[in-house]
Design a protein around this motif. Structure first.
Motif, PDB file in Angstrom:
ATOM      1  N   GLY A 192       6.115  -1.383  17.657  1.00  0.00           N
ATOM      2  CA  GLY A 192       5.527  -0.611  19.161  1.00  0.00           C
ATOM      3  C   GLY A 192       4.543   0.854  19.087  1.00  0.00           C
ATOM      4  N   HIS A 193       5.137   1.619  17.772  1.00  0.00           N
ATOM      5  CA  HIS A 193       4.576   2.401  17.499  1.00  0.00           C
ATOM      6  C   HIS A 193       3.941   3.325  16.377  1.00  0.00           C
ATOM      7  CE1 HIS A 193       7.754   4.318  20.343  1.00  0.00           C
ATOM      8  NE2 HIS A 193       8.411   3.863  19.601  1.00  0.00           N
ATOM      9  N   TYR A 194       2.275   3.999  16.413  1.00  0.00           N
ATOM     10  CA  TYR A 194       1.619   4.064  15.488  1.00  0.00           C
ATOM     11  C   TYR A 194       1.984   4.969  15.342  1.00  0.00           C
ATOM     12  CZ  TYR A 194      -2.146   1.726  18.597  1.00  0.00           C
ATOM     13  OH  TYR A 194      -2.704   0.983  19.453  1.00  0.00           O
ATOM     14  N   VAL A 195       1.784   4.676  13.472  1.00  0.00           N
ATOM     15  CA  VAL A 195       2.600   5.845  12.328  1.00  0.00           C
ATOM     16  C   VAL A 195       1.105   5.564  11.142  1.00  0.00           C
ATOM     17  CG1 VAL A 195       4.914   5.221  12.356  1.00  0.00           C
ATOM     18  CG2 VAL A 195       3.402   3.992  10.643  1.00  0.00           C
ATOM     19  N   ASN A 196       0.816   6.541  10.186  1.00  0.00           N
ATOM     20  CA  ASN A 196       0.518   7.785   9.694  1.00  0.00           C
ATOM     21  C   ASN A 196       1.538   7.019   7.889  1.00  0.00           C
ATOM     22  OD1 ASN A 196      -0.930   9.061   7.732  1.00  0.00           O
ATOM     23  ND2 ASN A 196      -1.673  10.410   9.093  1.00  0.00           N
ATOM     24  N   ARG A 197       1.252   6.259   7.530  1.00  0.00           N
ATOM     25  CA  ARG A 197       1.665   5.739   6.748  1.00  0.00           C
ATOM     26  C   ARG A 197       0.905   5.805   4.603  1.00  0.00           C
ATOM     27  NH1 ARG A 197       4.221  -0.393   6.697  1.00  0.00           N
ATOM     28  NH2 ARG A 197       2.026  -0.454   5.660  1.00  0.00           N
ATOM     29  N   THR A 198       2.159   5.970   4.222  1.00  0.00           N
ATOM     30  CA  THR A 198       1.654   6.474   2.670  1.00  0.00           C
ATOM     31  C   THR A 198       1.662   5.192   1.765  1.00  0.00           C
ATOM     32  OG1 THR A 198       0.507   8.459   2.856  1.00  0.00           O
ATOM     33  CG2 THR A 198       0.832   7.991   0.475  1.00  0.00           C
ATOM     34  N   ASP A 199       1.126   4.411   1.130  1.00  0.00           N
ATOM     35  CA  ASP A 199       1.476   3.053   0.618  1.00  0.00           C
ATOM     36  C   ASP A 199       1.176   3.341  -1.234  1.00  0.00           C
ATOM     37  OD1 ASP A 199       3.091   1.483   2.298  1.00  0.00           O
ATOM     38  OD2 ASP A 199       1.359   0.962   3.062  1.00  0.00           O
ATOM     39  N   VAL A 200       2.241   3.059  -1.681  1.00  0.00           N
ATOM     40  CA  VAL A 200       1.759   3.306  -3.462  1.00  0.00           C
ATOM     41  C   VAL A 200       2.142   1.881  -3.598  1.00  0.00           C
ATOM     42  CG1 VAL A 200       2.499   4.650  -5.476  1.00  0.00           C
ATOM     43  CG2 VAL A 200       2.765   5.425  -2.812  1.00  0.00           C
ATOM     44  N   VAL A 201       0.574   1.271  -4.051  1.00  0.00           N
ATOM     45  CA  VAL A 201       0.517   0.273  -4.974  1.00  0.00           C
ATOM     46  C   VAL A 201       0.530   0.045  -6.282  1.00  0.00           C
ATOM     47  CG1 VAL A 201      -0.928  -1.927  -4.389  1.00  0.00           C
ATOM     48  CG2 VAL A 201      -0.501  -0.726  -1.996  1.00  0.00           C
ATOM     49  N   HIS A 202       1.055  -0.863  -7.131  1.00  0.00           N
ATOM     50  CA  HIS A 202       1.111  -0.985  -8.345  1.00  0.00           C
ATOM     51  C   HIS A 202       1.510  -2.244  -8.795  1.00  0.00           C
ATOM     52  CE1 HIS A 202       1.964   0.422 -12.432  1.00  0.00           C
ATOM     53  NE2 HIS A 202       3.512  -0.034 -12.237  1.00  0.00           N
ATOM     54  N   ASN A 203       0.950  -3.343  -9.711  1.00  0.00           N
ATOM     55  CA  ASN A 203       0.816  -4.114  -9.537  1.00  0.00           C
ATOM     56  C   ASN A 203       1.414  -5.608  -9.056  1.00  0.00           C
ATOM     57  OD1 ASN A 203       1.045  -3.969 -12.962  1.00  0.00           O
ATOM     58  ND2 ASN A 203       2.755  -3.153 -13.042  1.00  0.00           N
ATOM     59  N   GLY A 204       0.674  -5.107  -8.207  1.00  0.00           N
ATOM     60  CA  GLY A 204       0.331  -6.395  -6.532  1.00  0.00           C
ATOM     61  C   GLY A 204       1.342  -6.360  -5.810  1.00  0.00           C
ATOM     62  N   LYS A 205       2.164  -4.531  -6.122  1.00  0.00           N
ATOM     63  CA  LYS A 205       3.217  -4.656  -4.960  1.00  0.00           C
ATOM     64  C   LYS A 205       3.209  -3.549  -4.063  1.00  0.00           C
ATOM     65  CE  LYS A 205       6.269  -7.962  -6.999  1.00  0.00           C
ATOM     66  NZ  LYS A 205       7.889  -7.912  -7.967  1.00  0.00           N
ATOM     67  N   ILE A 206       4.048  -3.433  -3.293  1.00  0.00           N
ATOM     68  CA  ILE A 206       3.577  -1.673  -2.054  1.00  0.00           C
ATOM     69  C   ILE A 206       5.171  -1.229  -2.803  1.00  0.00           C
ATOM     70  CG2 ILE A 206       4.945  -0.244  -0.042  1.00  0.00           C
ATOM     71  CD1 ILE A 206       2.915  -2.289   0.755  1.00  0.00           C
ATOM     72  N   VAL A 207       5.227  -0.436  -4.481  1.00  0.00           N
ATOM     73  CA  VAL A 207       6.182   0.253  -4.286  1.00  0.00           C
ATOM     74  C   VAL A 207       7.132   0.932  -3.696  1.00  0.00           C
ATOM     75  CG1 VAL A 207       5.875  -0.707  -6.762  1.00  0.00           C
ATOM     76  CG2 VAL A 207       5.031   1.407  -6.534  1.00  0.00           C
ATOM     77  N   HIS A 208       6.425   1.871  -3.078  1.00  0.00           N
ATOM     78  CA  HIS A 208       7.196   2.902  -2.296  1.00  0.00           C
ATOM     79  C   HIS A 208       6.054   3.297  -0.850  1.00  0.00           C
ATOM     80  CE1 HIS A 208       8.618   7.278  -1.880  1.00  0.00           C
ATOM     81  NE2 HIS A 208       7.791   7.433  -1.443  1.00  0.00           N
TER      82      HIS A 208
END
Length: 247
Positions: free
Chosen positions: A89-105
């Protein structure tokens, strides 16, 4: 440091963000698709939507779509994408690190920029999220925009080989950004990939900075290119011994 003999190229994307979210996504995907295998790619903070406080739900949908598309382009690539998401229910500012088809961090922005009213719209992350994580034998850390000013976070990332810095940093504080990104690379004896917005009111100043403080930078270039050399990290940590090499 690395688990293979592959040489990793580094890229800071310095793009503008328009009011057309779909066009922003298409443009970013085209840029990423042109990059070679073994690329480490950093994009500016919320580069697909900007801080569109009056279009938050639309921004969330855009971010979810973009992440799926980035996954499809992430074979043998490490791609950092910062988006507006909604969690519990909350908006967040999120950084995703993507590698080989997956979010790894994933990491939520912790220090919200008061001058931009971010605290009124986003739930802040936890300081515990600032940590070193490993991909393909390389040690990474993330600091998002305003978080660069908090040197206590620099200490938490001491020992990282590469610090990723997606930003939406304003033009009035341009020289602050340039000084801080270079100082971080020198202090932590690591690479810093700083990707900032190229919008008219933003600082640009994106750079790929090596552990000696030397930078690849050009405000007129949309895609900056460098190379990660693990031997350079080792060399500078042996040459100017700050005990980081031994950690």
């Amino acid at each position: 440091m690395t688990t293979s003999d592959a040489k990793w190229k580094t890229y800071a994307i310095q793009m503008t963000t328009s009011d057309d979210f779909d066009a922003n996504v298409d443009h970013l995907l085209k840029l990423i698709s042109k990059l070679p295998r073994h690329s480490i790619v950093v994009t500016p903070e919320v580069c697909l939507t900007g801080f569109s406080y009056d279009r938050m739900e639309e921004a969330v949908k855009t971010g979810l779509y973009a992440i799926q598309k980035v996954k499809e382009l992430s074979e043998d690539k490490i791609i950092t994408l910062t988006t507006i998401q909604k969690e519990d229910g909350h908006y967040v500012n999120r950084t995703d690190v993507v590698h080989n088809g997956k979010i790894v961090h994933s990491q939520h922005k912790i220090k919200l920029f008061l001058l931009g009213n971010e605290h009124r719209y986003f739930k802040a992350g936890s300081e515990e999220e600032v940590e070193i994580f490993e991909i393909e034998g390389m040690k990474f850390g993330i600091l998002v925009c305003f978080e660069m000013r908090y040197t206590e976070f620099w200490l938490k990332l001491r020992g990282a080989d590469i610090i990723l810095n997606p930003s939406m940093w304003g033009k009035p504080r341009k020289y602050h950004y340039e000084i801080l990104t270079r100082a971080l690379a020198i202090a932590n004896q690591c690479y810093v990939i700083a990707a900032n917005s190229a919008n008219e009111d933003m600082a640009a100043s994106s750079a790929i900075i090596d552990p000696d403080g030397k930078a690849v930078a050009d405000d007129e270039t949309e895609v900056l290119e460098g190379e990660f050399n693990p031997k350079e990290v080792e060399r500078i940590r042996r040459y100017i011994d700050m005990d980081i090499f031994h950690e």
